[in-house]
Scaffold this motif. Sequence first.
Motif, PDB file in Angstrom:
ATOM      1  N   ARG A 243       4.187  12.248  -8.936  1.00 41.59           N
ATOM      2  CA  ARG A 243       5.539  11.721  -9.128  1.00 41.59           C
ATOM      3  C   ARG A 243       5.915  10.708  -8.055  1.00 41.59           C
ATOM      4  O   ARG A 243       6.606   9.716  -8.333  1.00 41.59           O
ATOM      5  N   LEU A 244       5.458  10.923  -6.832  1.00 47.74           N
ATOM      6  CA  LEU A 244       5.788  10.000  -5.743  1.00 47.74           C
ATOM      7  C   LEU A 244       5.133   8.644  -5.947  1.00 47.74           C
ATOM      8  O   LEU A 244       5.755   7.591  -5.728  1.00 47.74           O
ATOM      9  N   ARG A 245       3.869   8.635  -6.361  1.00 52.17           N
ATOM     10  CA  ARG A 245       3.193   7.360  -6.641  1.00 52.17           C
ATOM     11  C   ARG A 245       3.875   6.634  -7.797  1.00 52.17           C
ATOM     12  O   ARG A 245       4.000   5.402  -7.787  1.00 52.17           O
ATOM     13  N   LEU A 246       4.287   7.391  -8.789  1.00 48.29           N
ATOM     14  CA  LEU A 246       4.996   6.801  -9.919  1.00 48.29           C
ATOM     15  C   LEU A 246       6.294   6.153  -9.453  1.00 48.29           C
ATOM     16  O   LEU A 246       6.592   5.001  -9.805  1.00 48.29           O
TER      17      LEU A 246
ATOM     18  N   HIS B 143      13.676  -0.983   0.007  1.00 48.60           N
ATOM     19  CA  HIS B 143      13.864   0.441   0.283  1.00 48.60           C
ATOM     20  C   HIS B 143      12.867   1.335  -0.451  1.00 48.60           C
ATOM     21  O   HIS B 143      13.019   2.561  -0.421  1.00 48.60           O
ATOM     22  N   SER B 144      11.860   0.753  -1.102  1.00 49.36           N
ATOM     23  CA  SER B 144      10.950   1.562  -1.923  1.00 49.36           C
ATOM     24  C   SER B 144      10.224   2.617  -1.104  1.00 49.36           C
ATOM     25  O   SER B 144      10.089   3.770  -1.533  1.00 49.36           O
ATOM     26  N   GLU B 145       9.769   2.246   0.070  1.00 48.72           N
ATOM     27  CA  GLU B 145       9.034   3.204   0.896  1.00 48.72           C
ATOM     28  C   GLU B 145       9.966   4.275   1.456  1.00 48.72           C
ATOM     29  O   GLU B 145       9.620   5.468   1.474  1.00 48.72           O
ATOM     30  N   LEU B 146      11.157   3.877   1.916  1.00 49.89           N
ATOM     31  CA  LEU B 146      12.131   4.836   2.439  1.00 49.89           C
ATOM     32  C   LEU B 146      12.531   5.835   1.365  1.00 49.89           C
ATOM     33  O   LEU B 146      12.534   7.052   1.602  1.00 49.89           O
ATOM     34  N   TYR B 147      12.886   5.333   0.177  1.00 43.80           N
ATOM     35  CA  TYR B 147      13.310   6.221  -0.894  1.00 43.80           C
ATOM     36  C   TYR B 147      12.200   7.216  -1.266  1.00 43.80           C
ATOM     37  O   TYR B 147      12.458   8.405  -1.478  1.00 43.80           O
ATOM     38  N   THR B 148      10.976   6.719  -1.358  1.00 44.00           N
ATOM     39  CA  THR B 148       9.865   7.594  -1.749  1.00 44.00           C
ATOM     40  C   THR B 148       9.572   8.616  -0.664  1.00 44.00           C
ATOM     41  O   THR B 148       9.303   9.795  -0.960  1.00 44.00           O
ATOM     42  N   LEU B 149       9.625   8.211   0.597  1.00 46.82           N
ATOM     43  CA  LEU B 149       9.421   9.150   1.702  1.00 46.82           C
ATOM     44  C   LEU B 149      10.491  10.226   1.699  1.00 46.82           C
ATOM     45  O   LEU B 149      10.200  11.423   1.838  1.00 46.82           O
TER      46      LEU B 149
ATOM     47  N   THR C 264       0.828  -1.203   0.000  1.00 48.55           N
ATOM     48  CA  THR C 264       0.000   0.000   0.000  1.00 48.55           C
ATOM     49  C   THR C 264       0.864   1.257   0.000  1.00 48.55           C
ATOM     50  O   THR C 264       1.858   1.340   0.730  1.00 48.55           O
ATOM     51  N   TYR C 265       0.473   2.210  -0.800  1.00 51.96           N
ATOM     52  CA  TYR C 265       1.167   3.494  -0.840  1.00 51.96           C
ATOM     53  C   TYR C 265       0.731   4.317   0.370  1.00 51.96           C
ATOM     54  O   TYR C 265      -0.424   4.720   0.481  1.00 51.96           O
ATOM     55  N   ARG C 266       1.631   4.542   1.313  1.00 47.99           N
ATOM     56  CA  ARG C 266       1.281   5.256   2.536  1.00 47.99           C
ATOM     57  C   ARG C 266       2.267   6.382   2.866  1.00 47.99           C
ATOM     58  O   ARG C 266       2.392   6.784   4.019  1.00 47.99           O
ATOM     59  N   VAL C 267       2.934   6.879   1.850  1.00 53.16           N
ATOM     60  CA  VAL C 267       3.909   7.949   2.057  1.00 53.16           C
ATOM     61  C   VAL C 267       3.281   9.201   2.674  1.00 53.16           C
ATOM     62  O   VAL C 267       3.874   9.803   3.584  1.00 53.16           O
ATOM     63  N   PRO C 268       2.102   9.657   2.234  1.00 50.67           N
ATOM     64  CA  PRO C 268       1.514  10.849   2.874  1.00 50.67           C
ATOM     65  C   PRO C 268       1.322  10.670   4.378  1.00 50.67           C
ATOM     66  O   PRO C 268       1.549  11.611   5.153  1.00 50.67           O
ATOM     67  N   GLU C 269       0.916   9.459   4.799  1.00 52.80           N
ATOM     68  CA  GLU C 269       0.732   9.204   6.222  1.00 52.80           C
ATOM     69  C   GLU C 269       2.070   9.233   6.961  1.00 52.80           C
ATOM     70  O   GLU C 269       2.177   9.780   8.065  1.00 52.80           O
ATOM     71  N   LEU C 270       3.100   8.638   6.349  1.00 53.73           N
ATOM     72  CA  LEU C 270       4.426   8.640   6.973  1.00 53.73           C
ATOM     73  C   LEU C 270       5.003  10.047   7.044  1.00 53.73           C
ATOM     74  O   LEU C 270       5.690  10.397   8.011  1.00 53.73           O
ATOM     75  N   ALA C 271       4.729  10.848   6.028  1.00 51.82           N
ATOM     76  CA  ALA C 271       5.277  12.212   5.988  1.00 51.82           C
ATOM     77  C   ALA C 271       4.660  13.119   7.054  1.00 51.82           C
ATOM     78  O   ALA C 271       5.281  14.104   7.456  1.00 51.82           O
TER      79      ALA C 271
ATOM     80  N   ASP D 175       1.310  -6.209 -15.557  1.00 50.18           N
ATOM     81  CA  ASP D 175      -0.052  -5.694 -15.589  1.00 50.18           C
ATOM     82  C   ASP D 175      -0.342  -4.837 -14.360  1.00 50.18           C
ATOM     83  O   ASP D 175      -1.117  -3.875 -14.428  1.00 50.18           O
ATOM     84  N   GLU D 176       0.302  -5.189 -13.251  1.00 54.16           N
ATOM     85  CA  GLU D 176       0.118  -4.402 -12.029  1.00 54.16           C
ATOM     86  C   GLU D 176       0.621  -2.986 -12.220  1.00 54.16           C
ATOM     87  O   GLU D 176      -0.052  -2.016 -11.844  1.00 54.16           O
ATOM     88  N   LEU D 177       1.792  -2.849 -12.821  1.00 54.06           N
ATOM     89  CA  LEU D 177       2.352  -1.517 -13.032  1.00 54.06           C
ATOM     90  C   LEU D 177       1.550  -0.743 -14.070  1.00 54.06           C
ATOM     91  O   LEU D 177       1.340   0.472 -13.935  1.00 54.06           O
ATOM     92  N   LYS D 178       1.076  -1.430 -15.107  1.00 51.59           N
ATOM     93  CA  LYS D 178       0.207  -0.773 -16.087  1.00 51.59           C
ATOM     94  C   LYS D 178      -1.040  -0.217 -15.405  1.00 51.59           C
ATOM     95  O   LYS D 178      -1.468   0.911 -15.675  1.00 51.59           O
ATOM     96  N   GLY D 179      -1.616  -1.017 -14.512  1.00 50.55           N
ATOM     97  CA  GLY D 179      -2.798  -0.568 -13.783  1.00 50.55           C
ATOM     98  C   GLY D 179      -2.502   0.617 -12.894  1.00 50.55           C
ATOM     99  O   GLY D 179      -3.309   1.557 -12.789  1.00 50.55           O
ATOM    100  N   ASP D 180      -1.339   0.594 -12.237  1.00 52.43           N
ATOM    101  CA  ASP D 180      -0.947   1.716 -11.381  1.00 52.43           C
ATOM    102  C   ASP D 180      -0.822   2.996 -12.200  1.00 52.43           C
ATOM    103  O   ASP D 180      -1.277   4.065 -11.768  1.00 52.43           O
TER     104      ASP D 180
END
Length: 289
Positions: free
Chosen positions: A32-35, A49-55, A3-10, A261-266
Amino acid sequence: MKTYRVPELAKKYVGYDMIQEHAVLPDLANVRLRLLYAFLNQQQSLQTHSELYTLVVSLVQLGMDTHDLIDTRQDQRSEKEMRARQLKVLAGDYFSATFYQLLAQSGQIDMIAKISSAVSEVNRLKVNLYVRMRQHKLTADEYLSLSVPIKSTLFHIFSDLLDGTLLRVWPEILNELSLCEALVDELARSKCVDRFDRSWSYWHVMQFATDDERQQLSKHSNDYACIQSLAEKYKVHSQLNAKLLASASKVLAAAGMLESDELKGDLTAIVNRLLLEETDFTPALNETR
Protein backbone atom coordinates in the motif's frame (compact mmCIF):
# COMPACT_ATOMS: atom_id res chain seq x y z
CA MET A 1 11.60 9.08 -11.10
CA LYS A 2 12.08 9.54 -7.34
CA THR A 3 13.38 6.49 -5.49
CA TYR A 4 11.09 4.87 -2.97
CA ARG A 5 13.06 5.02 0.29
CA VAL A 6 10.38 5.05 2.97
CA PRO A 7 11.65 1.84 4.69
CA GLU A 8 15.07 3.47 5.09
CA LEU A 9 13.55 6.68 6.46
CA ALA A 10 11.32 4.73 8.84
CA LYS A 11 14.32 2.97 10.41
CA LYS A 12 15.09 6.20 12.28
CA TYR A 13 11.85 5.71 14.21
CA VAL A 14 11.60 1.91 14.47
CA GLY A 15 15.23 0.86 14.87
CA TYR A 16 15.67 1.43 18.61
CA ASP A 17 17.74 -1.32 20.20
CA MET A 18 15.32 -1.99 23.06
CA ILE A 19 12.38 -2.43 20.68
CA GLN A 20 14.36 -4.66 18.33
CA GLU A 21 15.70 -6.75 21.21
CA HIS A 22 12.47 -7.36 23.10
CA ALA A 23 9.62 -7.06 20.59
CA VAL A 24 8.91 -8.51 17.15
CA LEU A 25 7.32 -5.79 15.04
CA PRO A 26 5.11 -6.30 11.98
CA ASP A 27 6.49 -5.47 8.57
CA LEU A 28 5.75 -2.13 6.96
CA ALA A 29 2.71 -2.18 4.67
CA ASN A 30 4.96 -1.73 1.65
CA VAL A 31 2.40 -2.78 -0.98
CA ARG A 32 0.00 0.00 0.00
CA LEU A 33 2.85 2.41 0.74
CA ARG A 34 4.47 1.90 -2.66
CA LEU A 35 1.08 2.39 -4.27
CA LEU A 36 0.49 5.63 -2.38
CA TYR A 37 3.96 6.95 -3.17
CA ALA A 38 3.58 6.14 -6.87
CA PHE A 39 0.23 7.94 -7.11
CA LEU A 40 1.34 11.02 -5.16
CA ASN A 41 4.40 11.40 -7.37
CA GLN A 42 2.22 11.44 -10.47
CA GLN A 43 0.45 14.64 -9.39
CA GLN A 44 2.66 17.70 -9.56
CA SER A 45 0.90 19.47 -6.70
CA LEU A 46 1.66 16.56 -4.35
CA GLN A 47 5.22 15.67 -5.35
CA THR A 48 6.78 17.97 -2.75
CA HIS A 49 5.08 16.10 0.09
CA SER A 50 4.89 12.59 -1.41
CA GLU A 51 7.71 11.20 0.70
CA LEU A 52 6.54 12.91 3.92
CA TYR A 53 2.95 11.73 3.48
CA THR A 54 4.02 8.15 2.74
CA LEU A 55 6.45 8.07 5.68
CA VAL A 56 3.81 9.42 8.04
CA VAL A 57 1.23 6.88 6.87
CA SER A 58 3.82 4.10 7.23
CA LEU A 59 4.33 4.99 10.90
CA VAL A 60 0.63 5.35 11.67
CA GLN A 61 -0.13 1.99 10.00
CA LEU A 62 2.80 0.37 11.80
CA GLY A 63 1.50 1.71 15.10
CA MET A 64 -1.93 0.19 14.52
CA ASP A 65 -0.46 -3.10 13.30
CA THR A 66 1.83 -3.26 16.34
CA HIS A 67 -1.09 -2.77 18.71
CA ASP A 68 -2.91 -5.59 16.92
CA LEU A 69 -0.11 -7.96 17.95
CA ILE A 70 -0.52 -7.25 21.66
CA ASP A 71 -1.42 -10.44 23.53
CA THR A 72 -4.71 -10.01 25.37
CA ARG A 73 -4.82 -13.38 27.11
CA GLN A 74 -5.43 -13.32 30.87
CA ASP A 75 -3.09 -16.08 32.07
CA GLN A 76 0.17 -15.39 33.85
CA ARG A 77 3.14 -14.38 31.68
CA SER A 78 6.87 -14.67 32.15
CA GLU A 79 8.95 -11.55 32.74
CA LYS A 80 10.21 -11.74 29.14
CA GLU A 81 6.65 -11.96 27.80
CA MET A 82 5.53 -9.05 29.95
CA ARG A 83 8.41 -6.89 28.74
CA ALA A 84 7.65 -7.72 25.12
CA ARG A 85 3.99 -6.88 25.62
CA GLN A 86 4.77 -3.57 27.32
CA LEU A 87 7.20 -2.60 24.59
CA LYS A 88 4.64 -3.36 21.90
CA VAL A 89 2.16 -1.08 23.64
CA LEU A 90 4.73 1.70 23.97
CA ALA A 91 6.13 1.20 20.47
CA GLY A 92 2.67 1.30 18.91
CA ASP A 93 1.87 4.48 20.81
CA TYR A 94 5.16 6.02 19.76
CA PHE A 95 4.74 5.19 16.07
CA SER A 96 1.18 6.48 16.11
CA ALA A 97 2.19 9.73 17.82
CA THR A 98 5.25 10.49 15.71
CA PHE A 99 3.14 11.52 12.73
CA TYR A 100 1.85 14.52 14.72
CA GLN A 101 5.37 15.86 15.12
CA LEU A 102 6.40 15.24 11.51
CA LEU A 103 3.29 16.87 10.06
CA ALA A 104 3.26 19.75 12.54
CA GLN A 105 6.87 20.57 11.73
CA SER A 106 5.87 20.78 8.06
CA GLY A 107 2.78 22.88 8.74
CA GLN A 108 0.45 20.09 7.58
CA ILE A 109 -2.22 20.62 10.22
CA ASP A 110 -5.13 19.60 7.97
CA MET A 111 -3.45 16.27 7.29
CA ILE A 112 -3.17 15.60 11.03
CA ALA A 113 -6.95 15.90 11.31
CA LYS A 114 -7.53 13.64 8.29
CA ILE A 115 -5.26 10.92 9.61
CA SER A 116 -6.68 11.09 13.14
CA SER A 117 -10.20 10.71 11.76
CA ALA A 118 -9.12 7.75 9.62
CA VAL A 119 -7.51 6.02 12.63
CA SER A 120 -10.76 6.38 14.58
CA GLU A 121 -12.67 4.83 11.68
CA VAL A 122 -10.22 1.94 11.43
CA ASN A 123 -10.67 1.24 15.14
CA ARG A 124 -14.45 1.26 14.69
CA LEU A 125 -14.15 -1.22 11.83
CA LYS A 126 -11.95 -3.49 13.94
CA VAL A 127 -14.43 -3.50 16.81
CA ASN A 128 -17.23 -4.38 14.38
CA LEU A 129 -15.22 -7.28 12.99
CA TYR A 130 -14.21 -8.57 16.43
CA VAL A 131 -17.83 -8.47 17.64
CA ARG A 132 -18.99 -10.42 14.59
CA MET A 133 -16.24 -13.00 15.11
CA ARG A 134 -17.05 -13.38 18.79
CA GLN A 135 -20.70 -13.95 17.94
CA HIS A 136 -19.75 -16.44 15.20
CA LYS A 137 -22.11 -14.60 12.86
CA LEU A 138 -19.73 -14.54 9.95
CA THR A 139 -19.12 -16.27 6.63
CA ALA A 140 -15.65 -16.45 5.11
CA ASP A 141 -16.41 -13.85 2.45
CA GLU A 142 -18.05 -11.54 5.00
CA TYR A 143 -14.89 -11.81 7.08
CA LEU A 144 -12.82 -10.80 4.04
CA SER A 145 -15.11 -7.91 3.11
CA LEU A 146 -14.85 -6.57 6.67
CA SER A 147 -11.06 -7.04 6.78
CA VAL A 148 -10.15 -5.13 3.62
CA PRO A 149 -11.46 -1.70 4.74
CA ILE A 150 -9.32 -2.06 7.86
CA LYS A 151 -6.30 -2.07 5.55
CA SER A 152 -7.46 0.57 3.08
CA THR A 153 -9.28 3.24 5.13
CA LEU A 154 -6.15 5.14 6.20
CA PHE A 155 -5.06 5.40 2.55
CA HIS A 156 -8.45 6.52 1.27
CA ILE A 157 -7.94 9.97 2.82
CA PHE A 158 -5.80 10.86 -0.21
CA SER A 159 -8.86 10.71 -2.46
CA ASP A 160 -9.45 14.32 -1.40
CA LEU A 161 -6.07 15.35 -2.84
CA LEU A 162 -5.92 13.47 -6.14
CA ASP A 163 -7.29 14.83 -9.41
CA GLY A 164 -8.48 13.56 -12.79
CA THR A 165 -7.72 10.00 -13.83
CA LEU A 166 -5.69 9.41 -10.69
CA LEU A 167 -8.74 10.09 -8.56
CA ARG A 168 -11.01 7.94 -10.72
CA VAL A 169 -8.89 4.80 -10.45
CA TRP A 170 -7.42 5.30 -6.97
CA PRO A 171 -10.30 3.82 -4.90
CA GLU A 172 -10.60 0.67 -7.02
CA ILE A 173 -6.86 0.01 -7.23
CA LEU A 174 -6.37 0.69 -3.52
CA ASN A 175 -9.22 -1.65 -2.55
CA GLU A 176 -8.06 -4.44 -4.86
CA LEU A 177 -4.43 -4.20 -3.75
CA SER A 178 -5.56 -4.19 -0.12
CA LEU A 179 -7.55 -7.33 -0.92
CA CYS A 180 -4.44 -8.86 -2.52
CA GLU A 181 -2.49 -8.16 0.66
CA ALA A 182 -5.23 -9.69 2.78
CA LEU A 183 -5.36 -12.80 0.60
CA VAL A 184 -1.59 -13.28 0.73
CA ASP A 185 -1.77 -13.09 4.51
CA GLU A 186 -4.70 -15.51 4.57
CA LEU A 187 -2.72 -17.97 2.45
CA ALA A 188 0.07 -17.83 5.03
CA ARG A 189 -2.41 -18.25 7.89
CA SER A 190 -3.99 -21.27 6.21
CA LYS A 191 -0.66 -23.11 6.49
CA CYS A 192 0.20 -22.05 10.04
CA VAL A 193 -1.45 -23.82 12.96
CA ASP A 194 -0.82 -20.88 15.30
CA ARG A 195 -2.65 -18.44 13.00
CA PHE A 196 -5.40 -20.61 11.52
CA ASP A 197 -7.98 -19.76 14.17
CA ARG A 198 -10.39 -17.00 13.06
CA SER A 199 -8.74 -16.76 9.62
CA TRP A 200 -10.60 -16.84 6.28
CA SER A 201 -9.80 -20.54 6.11
CA TYR A 202 -11.30 -21.13 9.56
CA TRP A 203 -14.54 -19.36 8.65
CA HIS A 204 -14.68 -21.15 5.30
CA VAL A 205 -14.35 -24.57 6.93
CA MET A 206 -16.85 -23.66 9.66
CA GLN A 207 -19.30 -22.51 6.99
CA PHE A 208 -19.24 -25.67 4.88
CA ALA A 209 -18.12 -28.44 7.25
CA THR A 210 -20.38 -30.99 8.88
CA ASP A 211 -21.38 -30.59 12.52
CA ASP A 212 -18.86 -33.28 13.51
CA GLU A 213 -16.08 -31.52 11.61
CA ARG A 214 -16.91 -28.19 13.24
CA GLN A 215 -16.65 -29.79 16.66
CA GLN A 216 -13.42 -31.47 15.60
CA LEU A 217 -11.94 -28.13 14.51
CA SER A 218 -13.04 -26.44 17.74
CA LYS A 219 -11.53 -29.17 19.92
CA HIS A 220 -8.33 -29.60 17.91
CA SER A 221 -7.58 -26.03 16.88
CA ASN A 222 -3.85 -26.63 17.51
CA ASP A 223 -3.68 -29.94 15.66
CA TYR A 224 -1.82 -29.36 12.40
CA ALA A 225 -2.91 -32.64 10.82
CA CYS A 226 -6.57 -31.95 11.61
CA ILE A 227 -6.43 -28.41 10.28
CA GLN A 228 -4.66 -29.32 7.06
CA SER A 229 -6.99 -32.27 6.44
CA LEU A 230 -10.03 -29.99 6.63
CA ALA A 231 -8.28 -27.28 4.61
CA GLU A 232 -7.52 -29.78 1.86
CA LYS A 233 -11.04 -31.23 1.86
CA TYR A 234 -12.64 -27.81 1.47
CA LYS A 235 -10.05 -26.59 -1.05
CA VAL A 236 -8.94 -23.64 1.06
CA HIS A 237 -5.64 -23.03 -0.71
CA SER A 238 -6.93 -23.27 -4.25
CA GLN A 239 -9.81 -20.91 -3.52
CA LEU A 240 -7.52 -18.33 -1.92
CA ASN A 241 -5.12 -18.61 -4.86
CA ALA A 242 -7.95 -18.06 -7.32
CA LYS A 243 -9.20 -15.02 -5.41
CA LEU A 244 -5.69 -13.57 -5.31
CA LEU A 245 -5.11 -13.94 -9.04
CA ALA A 246 -8.53 -12.49 -9.83
CA SER A 247 -7.88 -9.46 -7.63
CA ALA A 248 -4.39 -8.93 -9.07
CA SER A 249 -5.84 -9.03 -12.59
CA LYS A 250 -8.36 -6.34 -11.63
CA VAL A 251 -5.56 -4.08 -10.44
CA LEU A 252 -3.72 -4.42 -13.73
CA ALA A 253 -6.91 -3.92 -15.73
CA ALA A 254 -7.63 -0.70 -13.82
CA ALA A 255 -4.02 0.38 -14.38
CA GLY A 256 -4.70 0.18 -18.10
CA MET A 257 -6.92 3.26 -17.73
CA LEU A 258 -4.00 5.38 -16.60
CA GLU A 259 -2.26 7.85 -18.88
CA SER A 260 1.18 7.48 -17.32
CA ASP A 261 3.32 4.59 -18.55
CA GLU A 262 5.52 5.14 -15.52
CA LEU A 263 2.63 4.59 -13.14
CA LYS A 264 1.44 1.56 -15.11
CA GLY A 265 4.93 0.11 -14.76
CA ASP A 266 4.98 0.83 -11.04
CA LEU A 267 1.65 -0.92 -10.53
CA THR A 268 2.71 -3.95 -12.56
CA ALA A 269 5.93 -4.18 -10.53
CA ILE A 270 3.99 -3.91 -7.24
CA VAL A 271 1.60 -6.70 -8.24
CA ASN A 272 4.33 -8.96 -9.59
CA ARG A 273 6.50 -8.43 -6.52
CA LEU A 274 3.59 -9.30 -4.25
CA LEU A 275 2.83 -12.51 -6.14
CA LEU A 276 6.45 -13.52 -6.60
CA GLU A 277 7.74 -12.80 -3.10
CA GLU A 278 4.74 -13.89 -1.05
CA THR A 279 3.45 -16.88 -3.03
CA ASP A 280 4.60 -19.60 -5.42
CA PHE A 281 3.21 -17.73 -8.43
CA THR A 282 5.28 -16.56 -11.36
CA PRO A 283 4.90 -12.84 -12.19
CA ALA A 284 1.30 -11.97 -13.01
CA LEU A 285 1.78 -10.13 -16.25
CA ASN A 286 4.78 -8.62 -18.00
CA GLU A 287 2.79 -5.62 -19.11
CA THR A 288 -0.45 -3.89 -18.23
CA ARG A 289 -3.42 -4.92 -20.31
